[in-house]
Write an enzyme that holds these catalytic residues in place. Structure first.
Site, PDB file in Angstrom:
ATOM      1  N   ILE A 178       7.996 -22.182 -39.628  1.00  0.00           N
ATOM      2  CA  ILE A 178       7.385 -21.381 -40.860  1.00  0.00           C
ATOM      3  C   ILE A 178       7.119 -20.024 -40.300  1.00  0.00           C
ATOM      4  O   ILE A 178       6.096 -19.912 -39.718  1.00  0.00           O
ATOM      5  CB  ILE A 178       6.616 -22.138 -41.655  1.00  0.00           C
ATOM      6  CG1 ILE A 178       7.134 -23.607 -42.200  1.00  0.00           C
ATOM      7  CG2 ILE A 178       5.977 -21.423 -42.918  1.00  0.00           C
ATOM      8  CD1 ILE A 178       6.263 -24.296 -43.158  1.00  0.00           C
ATOM      9  N   PHE A 183       0.536 -22.248 -39.364  1.00  0.00           N
ATOM     10  CA  PHE A 183       1.847 -22.395 -39.151  1.00  0.00           C
ATOM     11  C   PHE A 183       2.469 -21.417 -38.097  1.00  0.00           C
ATOM     12  O   PHE A 183       2.253 -20.175 -37.985  1.00  0.00           O
ATOM     13  CB  PHE A 183       2.812 -22.446 -40.401  1.00  0.00           C
ATOM     14  CG  PHE A 183       3.070 -23.684 -40.973  1.00  0.00           C
ATOM     15  CD1 PHE A 183       3.879 -24.763 -40.265  1.00  0.00           C
ATOM     16  CD2 PHE A 183       2.254 -24.028 -41.912  1.00  0.00           C
ATOM     17  CE1 PHE A 183       3.989 -25.820 -41.051  1.00  0.00           C
ATOM     18  CE2 PHE A 183       2.612 -25.325 -42.591  1.00  0.00           C
ATOM     19  CZ  PHE A 183       3.237 -26.218 -42.085  1.00  0.00           C
ATOM     20  N   SER A 184       3.188 -21.907 -37.153  1.00  0.00           N
ATOM     21  CA  SER A 184       4.212 -21.174 -36.185  1.00  0.00           C
ATOM     22  C   SER A 184       5.554 -22.199 -36.132  1.00  0.00           C
ATOM     23  O   SER A 184       6.087 -22.338 -36.990  1.00  0.00           O
ATOM     24  CB  SER A 184       3.654 -20.836 -34.990  1.00  0.00           C
ATOM     25  OG  SER A 184       3.087 -21.950 -34.314  1.00  0.00           O
ATOM     26  N   LYS A 185       5.703 -22.541 -34.697  1.00  0.00           N
ATOM     27  CA  LYS A 185       6.614 -23.427 -34.578  1.00  0.00           C
ATOM     28  C   LYS A 185       6.110 -24.802 -33.940  1.00  0.00           C
ATOM     29  O   LYS A 185       5.457 -24.666 -33.096  1.00  0.00           O
ATOM     30  CB  LYS A 185       7.685 -22.650 -33.540  1.00  0.00           C
ATOM     31  CG  LYS A 185       8.661 -23.631 -33.064  1.00  0.00           C
ATOM     32  CD  LYS A 185       9.454 -22.936 -31.948  1.00  0.00           C
ATOM     33  CE  LYS A 185      10.584 -24.170 -31.506  1.00  0.00           C
ATOM     34  NZ  LYS A 185      11.319 -23.535 -30.352  1.00  0.00           N
ATOM     35  N   TYR A 186       6.498 -25.914 -34.720  1.00  0.00           N
ATOM     36  CA  TYR A 186       6.148 -27.112 -34.397  1.00  0.00           C
ATOM     37  C   TYR A 186       7.317 -28.199 -34.098  1.00  0.00           C
ATOM     38  O   TYR A 186       8.239 -28.068 -34.808  1.00  0.00           O
ATOM     39  CB  TYR A 186       5.086 -27.736 -35.136  1.00  0.00           C
ATOM     40  CG  TYR A 186       3.863 -27.067 -35.292  1.00  0.00           C
ATOM     41  CD1 TYR A 186       2.714 -27.070 -34.408  1.00  0.00           C
ATOM     42  CD2 TYR A 186       3.545 -26.234 -36.628  1.00  0.00           C
ATOM     43  CE1 TYR A 186       1.783 -26.283 -34.388  1.00  0.00           C
ATOM     44  CE2 TYR A 186       2.433 -25.399 -36.431  1.00  0.00           C
ATOM     45  CZ  TYR A 186       1.244 -25.510 -35.646  1.00  0.00           C
ATOM     46  OH  TYR A 186       0.117 -24.859 -35.723  1.00  0.00           O
TER      47      TYR A 186
END
Length: 1960
Positions: free
Chosen positions: A949, A1028-1031
């Site tokens: 996201i 959020f970032s990358k998970y």
């Protein structure tokens, strides 16, 4: 043995159970009565069992008449195997019919007596009369027959002969000297190699012995091993040369792989002695050219040393008899015959098919003679289908299914039936046209039970076709494995003379052969035919089972075929079962199971190489163990070199090793052994060593699951209603990457995804057909066939046209629109998942495409992209501004529903917003948020096991805005990959064993997310994120982690710490670096830095190069470089510390350089500001890794500060520094993981500016600086701390990870200790509200709070006070107390209480609950429950004297329940509600729902609705009325007239018809819709069930309504609002459980009594416990004791918390188990009794003693325990004595009371306590240590009291008398006072006080009694009493004075009276 008399080997018996073996045709199991035909011998020969045969041997040899005798099978002159015997009875009694001279195998013998097999003078196997046992005896030297009839030499033999005997002419089974077993002579036994001489006598083993070793001057015994063959006992008398000579004489000059004897000696190399005159296997004349089964003689040698296997005789069979052209088994083994395996024979001379015993003239497997009769196992009308069912007019079949001819004496096994009549039981070669079935394993195919299995006629074959021997009919099939080739050949087992068609389906095309693969001849032999069997695929002759000449089990054709067990097949290397050289047989690695090969690779990675045979895999942990020889040698070297002096002038060399990240060393074969070997044989899986390239052919229409280019969306909505998303397109199917998608149309090169996947697993891509398919696909998709890339294995990968990946210039590419290569690893494209707006950026992203791809354009792909973009642009935008057009993505609420949330100002605030993608997962935002204007296509991206996201960090909003907020993420299909099967592991048990959930937890901890749960069924991974970032789960996370073994884990932890320490940078290098302006950095060429040209410093690595790039350059280079910030960590270059870089640069290993490196750790923090330093003016531009605001550290030691901002130029090293720029940049990156700010003490860093000349190096040699550490007065808040910026790397440093955390632990009395700040505490003190909010107690440190940390102690009231609890529960408990029974249990002082049986409790509780009506919701619900109990079980006047199960009783209970439902459902204002013309129908429906039929009819009349009133008046009238109403409704439905009728009116008509659901013009009508469960049950009871139905009927109807798959009624949920919905089992209302309990007596009481069935407070047990006791009184006692005890304990704890502990004890007395009851009562007493010296018992204590019967001693002991806990030891001793716990009371008195009493002189009080031990009988005896503790105190008190009495006496005589009585007691006490224990100083003081008092008493006694020598008494007293030093000195002085006085008063020595001689 079989029913007759049991003679011993030859006695004549009576008739046996076999019936007809004595000449008469009696009824036997094998005779006529048993199997329907005359008596016949068992194996078809008249000489066998009873009848006179035509002198025929077992295999057809003619026998000459001789003297009658009886053998085992009827032969009179032969033994069991051919020796002549006398006419004595056989061992089986009934086999005594005299026979001729023919033996079982046809040879003529002389008469002899009968032994085990029919003779006595000869042994069991035809040898001379033995002197020992039958197996291994020494035979006499007469030339008698051997085992099978041949004459034996006069030598000894073993039992089976040939297992190592020494005589070359031994007579034995397989290797006699006269003739071999198979018609050739052989010198030694089968399996022997002659005399065992040389080294073959015994297997070599090291000789173990002992020796003495001198160690440290002492002799120690050690074990030794002598590695020499002459040290063995077997060879100790020979030298090595003698053994070698003997081996050479025996022909052993090397490894004897082919000469070692096998299991039965197969393959043994034997010599060839002279051939005797006779020699068949069984005594017949041997022929020089006979093979075992008739093949042509060649020069190849048999494995038996002669021509037994593999040589074809000319005229004789294997047993020496002349061959005849008869049917099977009437010819020799191996002889060519004209009849097939199961065909009819010309005559009946074969013993398996002859006329006697079992049928006239039949062969073994069904050949028929001329006549016909019923078979032995084939008679008609049998019970089992496969054993001879009625065959009608057809002929009957044999045991194996062959139809017999007209033969009166049929064989028992159908031996002799016509081969053309039917197929045999096992499919042995019958034609396919037979109509007759049956036999032992098969009957008539059309009608039988086992038709197609064994023996049925089939045009194809039987299930076991290839063991069946087919005839030569062209179209016939059949066989064991369904082989049906029509080419005649030899049989599957070869050599039985029959033809076979492609045996075992393992080969085709080789003509002639046998099971064991010999060369094909006209009639193949058993072990030598031409037909390939069991796995041969070639046409050339290969190896047989025993090393023959044809392909066999493992042969693959040509010259590569091996024997059945991997043996060689060359004639020069004739192989046997165990003895030949392995080639490509069954046991070769290529044919071994793959799992065994994998295990072999894992356990022995070096194979069988002798070089590495002793090299074993060992863990690194083993290297440090003391048992490791290498470790021992290291210790020895260390100790030996410790004190050596080196004469070299050079310093000791030091090896420096750069510290870098340790690679993950894994075995190539790790993980492959995970595949279960137990199912290996049933799975078709790829080879573990074969490269399988799976094609991923996808057309443009198919697209990529991660892109939206393939197909344009139909609608802008996320998911159309009624439409199911494309599961195959958007979700995984277990394979990673996902399988190819089917194309939308018939585009060229499109293939089915599943088919291609299966083909990829089962076919090699090197196959020419597959290569051609790929080439054709590449041609059709526009790929250049002549490309140089297509000339290698690259051409195996199908590719899309490269224009698919080249976007159109008009399309704006984002992460969702940039297509990805489906044939690339997805991890390599992560770096390109950024959103770029410029065309230049787009080109840079795609710059890593090949030149060939850029040259080839695909117009079709470009047109598809443009069309998709145009269609997307033309779509109508959503009113909320949300953009979501990608296929598979959806929102909850849907886009259509979001319109209703749109506000006037344009905002769209939505609670519980969800964005997801089918098959990939979803993200859930629990709080309200404004979703207007969100471009979800660019923001949210779901990938395989990950979510992104806001991929562009620059466009990411702050935390808390947009979608960058707290959310719950669910990723679907997160399963690990099986390395063996290349499939996802979905088995929950296997996931549990591999701790997959634990791995996901660790990933969550690593990514600073909170793990929620993992669902293995769907692979859903649920976790919560803060922003959020990358998970997700990256490739590095998928790799195997470090070992979980504790020892290995410890080592791994140490290694990880070492790597972390190596990777941490020190701040010293940054503090010494100069600050360079940013402008000069732009002038610096990164390439020059890398190349190191004209700059004078070392080149950088790729890391520094990227750090020097700006953003555009970084992303342009990201496509061509291996380094990327978004790549997994394993793809990044190794980060090393500055020290490691220095170590790499150093040339040589001088110790001086090492010291320089060490001194770099102590560089001065602050350089002198007055030292100007030069600089080049160049600056290094660092890429921003983290956005770090300026940070300030303050402490009491320094006011200096240091600012670090990575957005600005960071401190850089000078260009001339030996430290590389790469290390500097990596240090800057890893600075956040350093331990600069560990704990609460942070060193001061001073912001300085200093310049350094270019040519000047670091000042490494510096003195360490000592800085004092001072506590800080302030605490930096975490958001402002530098540690906060390193939060992503906290996991690497526990100091950061747990630095700001605190573990909360509750203390006594619900107290809690937790940290806070000084300012927060001030706010708590200043708070003036009524109740302190919890948020203030747990308030964290604010961003502006710099106050010190403090600790606060908070006490909580854990249980919220329940208003009205006492008033509501005490009356019910009193009711329970009045109606209970107290039972005294034997052996226990605690009574047990249980309720009295009956219904009184129900009535009383119901009456009591009515008094509490309207007091609250719980009280009202309680009234409802008790009234229901009263209706179902209560006593009513109309139910008196009625039977419980009578119909009248059932109807009364139904009416009572109906009345209860009416009262419960009737609303307060329902009857008084005002209605109108428009609403009266609805009101009538409400009235009917409460069963107010009269009021509803009156309401209908009032509105002139007479017809409706008439209908309603007949509700519940019966089935006739309901049927009429149902027909009326159906008529209205058919005529569509119901659309003109009001819906409420239709519902009332449905009630009259008893129909809960109906389909009408208004749609589906459900009367139970939106009705609570009580209303639904009431409607079932009143209207839907019959008026005469019971409560159970209505309840069952309701159960069906809500438990059905399409339920139409509400489930019985609890009445309170927050009913639990996430429980494993559904929670139902308590009243529903009571109804179920009434209908079904064994309904679960555990579920019924659960508090959550009626209250939201799961800790409220009052109603549950009362119901338990009431139901027990009603007879429901099936609740488990554990549940009852737990419920009682929980309710007692609730009463205790409310202050009603006395009633809690009453509840605990209901526990059935005695030990649990006593312990629970005592513990509650100890917690709640009151201790007071004034009040003996309080009211609660009197209640439990008087009303409940609790013993008083329990109360006293509880008070003693509480007094002891409170420190009131005097009360404790008092209550312990009252409770008669004397031992404990004695300890308390001695420890706490007696010393103080003695010291303070409170003798009377102490005496009052101690005297109770004496008054109670036996109490002092039960007290341990009473004599040395309490008795001493008591005696001292008594002596003191007596001394006082003496002082008051005036009479001298009385005083002397008293003193005399006191002397013994005083003397004893003086002796025992030293035994008094003194654990404390107070006890020692007490002891000294007693001693002083006793000393004073001694003085007084000396004064009163002058006749006593005071000096002597005082001396004794001083010796025994433990007096203090001062007092002892004083007493000693007194004693010395008295002694001197005594001496002075005595007369001189001269004046003394001299003793006389008499006195002497």
């Amino acid at each position: 043995m079989f029913g007759g008399a049991k003679p011993s080997f030859g006695a004549t018996p009576a008739a046996t159970s076999f019936g007809g073996f004595s000449g008469t045709t009696t009824t036997t199991p094998f005779g006529q009565s048993a199997f329907g035909k005359p008596a016949a011998p068992a194996f078809g020969n008249t000489s066998t069992f009873a009848a006179q045969p035509a002198q025929q041997s077992l295999f057809g040899a003619a026998a000459t008449p001789a003297q009658p005798a009886g053998g085992l099978f009827g032969a009179n002159t032969s033994t069991g195997f051919g020796s002549t015997a006398t006419a004595q009875p056989t061992a089986f009694g009934a086999f005594s019919q005299p026979q001729q001279t023919s033996n079982i195998f046809g040879s003529t013998q002389t008469a002899a007596s009968t032994s085990l097999f029919g003779q006595s003078t000869l042994p069991a196997f035809g040898a001379a009369k033995p002197t020992m046992t039958a197996f291994g005896q020494t035979a006499a030297a007469q030339p008698t027959g051997s085992l099978f009839g041949q004459p034996a030499a006069a030598t000894s033999t073993t039992g089976f002969g040939g297992f190592g005997t020494s005589a070359p002419t031994t007579t034995n089974v397989f290797g006699s000297g006269t003739a071999s077993a198979f018609a050739q002579p052989q010198a030694t036994a089968v399996g022997a190699s002659g005399v065992n001489t040389g080294t073959a006598v015994a297997k070599y083993q090291p000789t173990i012995g002992t020796d003495t070793l001198m160690k440290s001057g002492q002799a120690n015994s050690v074990n030794t091993k002598q590695h020499c063959i002459t040290a063995m006992k077997e060879f100790e008398g020979k030298s090595l040369e003698e053994l070698r000579l003997e081996d050479y004489m025996c022909g052993r000059k090397g490894p004897q792989a082919g000469n070692a004897p096998g299991a039965f000696g197969f393959g043994a190399q034997v010599t060839q002695p002279a051939q005797p005159a006779s020699g068949g296997l069984f005594g017949s004349t041997a022929q020089p050219s006979t093979g075992l089964f008739g093949q042509t003689v060649t020069e190849n040698k048999s494995m038996f040393g002669t021509t037994a296997f593999g040589q074809q005789p000319a005229t004789n069979n294997a047993f020496g008899a002349a061959t005849q052209q008869n049917n099977f088994l009437q010819k020799p083994f191996g002889a060519t015959t004209t009849t097939p395996f199961a065909a009819p024979a010309a005559d009946a001379s074969n013993p398996f098919g002859a006329k006697p015993a079992f049928g006239q003239g039949g062969s073994l497997f069904g050949q028929a003679p001329a006549t016909s009769a019923a078979p032995a196992f084939g008679q008609t009308n049998t019970g089992f289908g496969g054993f001879g069912t009625t065959a009608g007019a057809t002929q009957q079949s044999t045991l194996f299914g062959a139809t017999p001819a007209a033969d009166p004496n049929k064989s028992a096994f159908g031996l002799g039936t016509a081969a053309s009549a039917a197929t045999t039981g096992f499919g042995f070669g019958a034609p396919a046209t037979s109509t007759a079935g049956g036999g032992l394993f098969g009957n008539k195919p059309a009608t039988s039970f086992a038709a197609p299995t064994f023996g049925a006629t089939s045009t194809a074959s039987t299930p076991f076709s290839n063991f069946g021997l087919n005839t030569s009919t062209a179209a016939t099939g059949g066989g064991l494995f369904n082989s049906g080739l029509n080419k005649p050949a030899t049989s599957g087992f070869g050599g039985f003379g029959a033809t076979s068609a492609a045996p075992l389906n393992f080969n085709a095309g080789n003509t002639g052969g046998s099971l064991f693969g010999n060369t094909a001849k006209p009639g193949g032999g058993l072990f030598g035919g031409g037909t390939t069997t069991l796995g041969g695929t070639g046409a050339a002759p290969t190896g047989g089972l025993f090393g023959g000449g044809t392909t066999s089990f493992g042969g693959v054709g040509g010259s590569l075929g091996g024997g059945g067990f991997g043996m060689g097949t060359n004639n020069s290397l004739t192989g046997g079962i165990m003895g030949a050289q392995p080639t490509l047989g069954i046991m070769t690695p290529s044919h071994q199971p793959i799992h065994q090969q994998i295990l072999a690779r894992v356990t022995s990675p070096y194979g069988d190489s002798p070089i590495f045979k002793d090299l074993k895999l060992s863990s690194e942990a083993d290297a440090t163990r003391a048992t490791n020889p290498a470790a021992q040698q290291a210790v020895l070297d260390l100790t030996s070199n410790q004190y050596k002096i080196s004469t070299s002038n050079n310093p000791a060399p030091m090896k420096v090793k750069a510290l870098g990240s340790t690679l993950n060393r894994k075995s190539l074969f790790d993980g492959l052994e995970e595949f279960d070997a137990s199912v290996e044989g049933f799975n078709l899986k790829p080879s573990a060593k074969r490269l399988v390239i799976k094609p991923k052919v996808k057309s443009v229409e198919g697209g990529n699951p991660s892109s939206s280019i393939g197909s344009a969306p139909n609608t802008p909505q996320s998911r159309p209603k009624g439409a199911t998303p494309n599961k195959e397109r958007e979700s995984f199917s277990g394979a990673i990457p996902s399988e190819p998608l089917p194309p939308a149309g018939n585009s060229p090169g499109a293939t089915n995804g599943r088919e291609s996947q299966d083909n990829g697993r089962r076919e090699s891509w090197l196959h020419p057909n597959n290569l051609e398919k790929v080439r054709q696909h590449n041609i059709q998709t526009g790929m250049d066939q002549g490309s140089p890339h297509n000339s290698t294995l690259n051409e195996l990968v199908p590719r899309k046209p490269l224009d698919t990946y080249r976007p159109s210039s008009t399309v704006r590419l984002s992460v969702s629109t940039i297509p990805e290569n489906p044939f690339e690893d997805q991890s390599s494209t992560i770096a390109r998942r950024e959103t770029f707006t410029s065309q230049q950026a787009n080109e840079s992203v795609l710059s890593n495409r090949s030149n060939e791809a850029e040259d080839s354009a695909a117009n079709q792909s470009r047109l598809a992209i443009e069309a998709a973009a145009a269609e997307a642009a033309d779509d109508e935008s959503h009113p909320t501004g949300i953009v979501l057009r990608r296929v598979g993505y959806y929102t909850i609420p849907s886009l259509d529903d979001l319109r209703s949330y749109l506000a006037e100002d344009g905002s769209c605030v939505v609670p519980n917003f969800t964005v997801g993608r089918e098959g990939y997962g979803n993200v859930f935002f629990g709080k309200e948020m404004d979703v207007a204007g969100l471009n979800l296509d660019e923001i949210v991206h779901f990938r395989n096991k990950e979510i992104i996201i806001y991929p562009d960090d620059e466009n990411k909003p702050p935390i808390g805005q947009g979608l960058n907020r707290d959310a719950q993420v669910t990723l679907d299909q997160v399963w690990p990959l099986d390395k063996t099967k290349h499939e996802a592991i979905k088995d929950p048990q296997r996931l549990l064993e591999m701790d997959w959930e634990g791995k996901l937890r660790r990933v969550c901890d690593k990514n600073d997310t909170r793990f929620i749960e993992y669902r293995p069924e769907t692979g859903s991974w649920v976790f919560r994120v803060k922003h959020f970032s990358k998970y997700g789960l990256g490739d590095s996370d998928e790799e195997d982690e470090l070992p979980t073994d504790p020892k290995k884990a410890k080592i791994a932890t140490l290694e990880a710490q070492q790597r972390a320490n190596a990777e941490k940078m020190t701040l010293n290098s940054l503090r010494q670096a100069q600050k360079i302006s940013e402008d000069a950095a732009r002038n610096l060429d990164p390439k020059a830095l890398v190349a190191g040209v004209a700059s004078g410093f070392r080149p950088m690595d790729d890391t520094a190069e990227f750090l020097l790039m700006d953003k555009t350059q970084f992303f342009q280079a990201g496509g061509n470089s291996d380094f990327s910030m978004f790549d997994p960590p394993r793809q990044r270059p190794t980060i090393t510390s500055p020290t490691a870089v220095l170590a790499q640069e150093m040339v040589g290993n001088e110790a001086h350089k090492m010291q320089l490196m060490k001194s770099s750790f102590f560089v001065e923090d602050n350089a002198p500001e007055d030292e100007p330093m030069e600089t080049t003016g160049r600056l290094l531009r660092h890429r921003k890794f983290f956005n770090v605001e300026p940070l300030v550290w303050k402490d009491g030691a320094s006011e200096s500060s240091s600012q670090y901002d990575f957005e600005h130029p960071s401190p850089a090293l000078p260009i001339s520094s030996s430290v590389s720029e790469a290390s500097l940049m990596c240090d800057a990156h890893y600075e956040e993981t350093s331990s600069m700010a560990t704990g609460s003490i942070v060193a001061a860093v001073k912001e300085t500016k200093f310049e350094m000349p270019v040519t000047k190096a670091f000042k490494f040699v510096c003195k360490p600086k000592v800085a004092p550490i001072k506590l800080r007065a302030t605490t930096v808040p975490l958001p402002r701390s530098i540690a906060y910026e390193m939060r992503d790397n906290w996991i690497a440093d526990l100091g950061f990870y747990k630095g700001r955390s605190f573990k909360l632990s509750f203390g006594p009395q619900n107290s809690l200790v937790l940290p806070s700040t000084y300012n927060n505490m001030q706010n708590l003190k200043e708070f003036t509200g009524p109740s302190l909010p919890v948020s203030m107690v747990f308030a964290p440190r604010s961003a502006t709070d710099l106050s010190p940390s403090v600790m606060q102690l908070v006490e909580f009231n854990m249980v919220k006070g329940n208003e009205g609890f006492r008033e509501s529960i005490i009356p019910h408990l009193e009711v329970q107390l009045n109606d209970c029974l107290s039972v005294n249990v034997e052996g226990s002082e605690c009574p047990c209480i249980h309720p009295d049986s009956g219904t009184k409790l129900v009535s009383k509780h119901f009456s009591e609950s009515l008094k509490q009506r309207n007091a609250g919701l719980k009280e009202d619900y309680s009234v409802s429950v008790w009234s229901l109990l009263f209706a179902l079980w209560g006593d009513h006047d109309e139910l008196v004297d009625l039977e419980k199960n009578s119909h009248y009783m059932v109807m009364c209970r139904r009416n009572l329940l109906s009345e209860w439902l009416e009262n419960t459902l009737l609303g307060k204002d329902l009857l008084s509600k005002k209605v109108s013309t428009h609403s009266y129908l609805e009101h009538m429906l409400d009235l009917l729902s409460c069963h107010r039929v009269n009021e509803a009819c009156e309401l209908a009349f009032s509105y002139d609705d007479a017809n409706l009133a008439l209908v309603l008046s007949q509700l519940s009238s019966g089935a006739v009325f309901r049927l009429l109403m149902e027909e009326q409704l159906f008529a209205w439905q058919q005529s569509k007239s119901d659309k003109y009728i009001d819906l409420e009116r239709l519902k009332m008509y449905m009630l009259a018809a008893g129909a809960p659901m109906m389909q009408s013009s208004h749609g589906a009508i459900n009367l139970l819709e939106n009705k609570n469960w009580l209303t639904a049950l009431a409607l079932q009871l009143w209207y839907f069930t019959a008026p005469t139905s019971s409560i159970t009927d209505a309840l069952n109807a309701y159960n069906d309504a809500f438990q059905a798959e399409e339920c139409y009624a509400e489930p019985p949920k609890p009445s309170y609002r927050d009913a639990p919905t996430d429980t494993k089992k559904p929670v139902y209302d308590l009243r529903y459980h009571l109804l179920q309990l009434h209908s079904k007596r064994m309904h679960s009481l555990e579920e019924t009594l659960n508090p959550i069935t009626h209250t939201a407070d799961a800790m409220d047990f009052r109603l549950s416990w009362l119901l338990l006791q009431t139901l027990r009184a009603l007879g429901y006692r099936h609740c488990s004791p554990l549940t009852e005890a737990r419920l009682s304990v929980d309710f007692a704890s609730q009463l205790e918390n409310e202050g009603l502990w006395q009633w809690g004890i009453f509840v605990l007395l209901h526990i059935k188990q005695q030990t649990q009851r006593e312990r629970a009562v005592q513990q509650m007493l100890q917690r709640n009794v009151s201790v007071s010296a004034k009040v003996a018992l309080y009211a609660e204590e009197r209640f439990i003693v008087e009303e409940l019967g609790i013993p008083m001693s329990w109360v006293d002991y509880a008070k003693a325990v509480k007094a002891g806990a409170s420190g009131k030891h005097h009360l404790q001793a008092k209550y312990l004595l009252k409770a008669k716990h004397f031992a404990t009371a004695h300890d308390v008195i001695f420890q706490h009371i007696a010393p103080d009493a003695i010291i303070n002189g409170k003798m009377k009080y102490l005496h009052s306590l101690l005297i109770q031990f004496e008054d109670t009988e036996g109490s002092s005896i039960r007290v341990p240590n009473w004599a040395n503790q309490g008795q001493i105190f008591l005696d001292f008190i008594d002596i003191s009291a007596k001394f006082k009495q003496i002082r008051s006496v005036t009479n001298i005589a009385d005083i002397n008398a008293r003193w005399e009585n006191l002397k013994p007691q005083l003397s004893e006490l003086c002796s025992r006072i030293s035994l008094l224990p003194c654990p404390t100083s107070k006890h020692r003081l007490c002891q000294s006080e007693i001693s002083q008092s006793l000393s004073c008493l001694v003085h007084g006694m000396c004064i009163v009694c002058p006749e006593m020598e005071s000096s002597t008494v005082l001396k004794v007293a001083l010796e025994r009493l433990p007096l203090p030093q001062e007092f002892a000195s004083k007493e000693l002085r007194i004693w010395l004075e008295e002694l001197l006085d005594k001496i002075q008063n005595e007369p001189p020595f001269s004046e003394r009276q001299q003793p006389t001689m008499m006195e002497i």
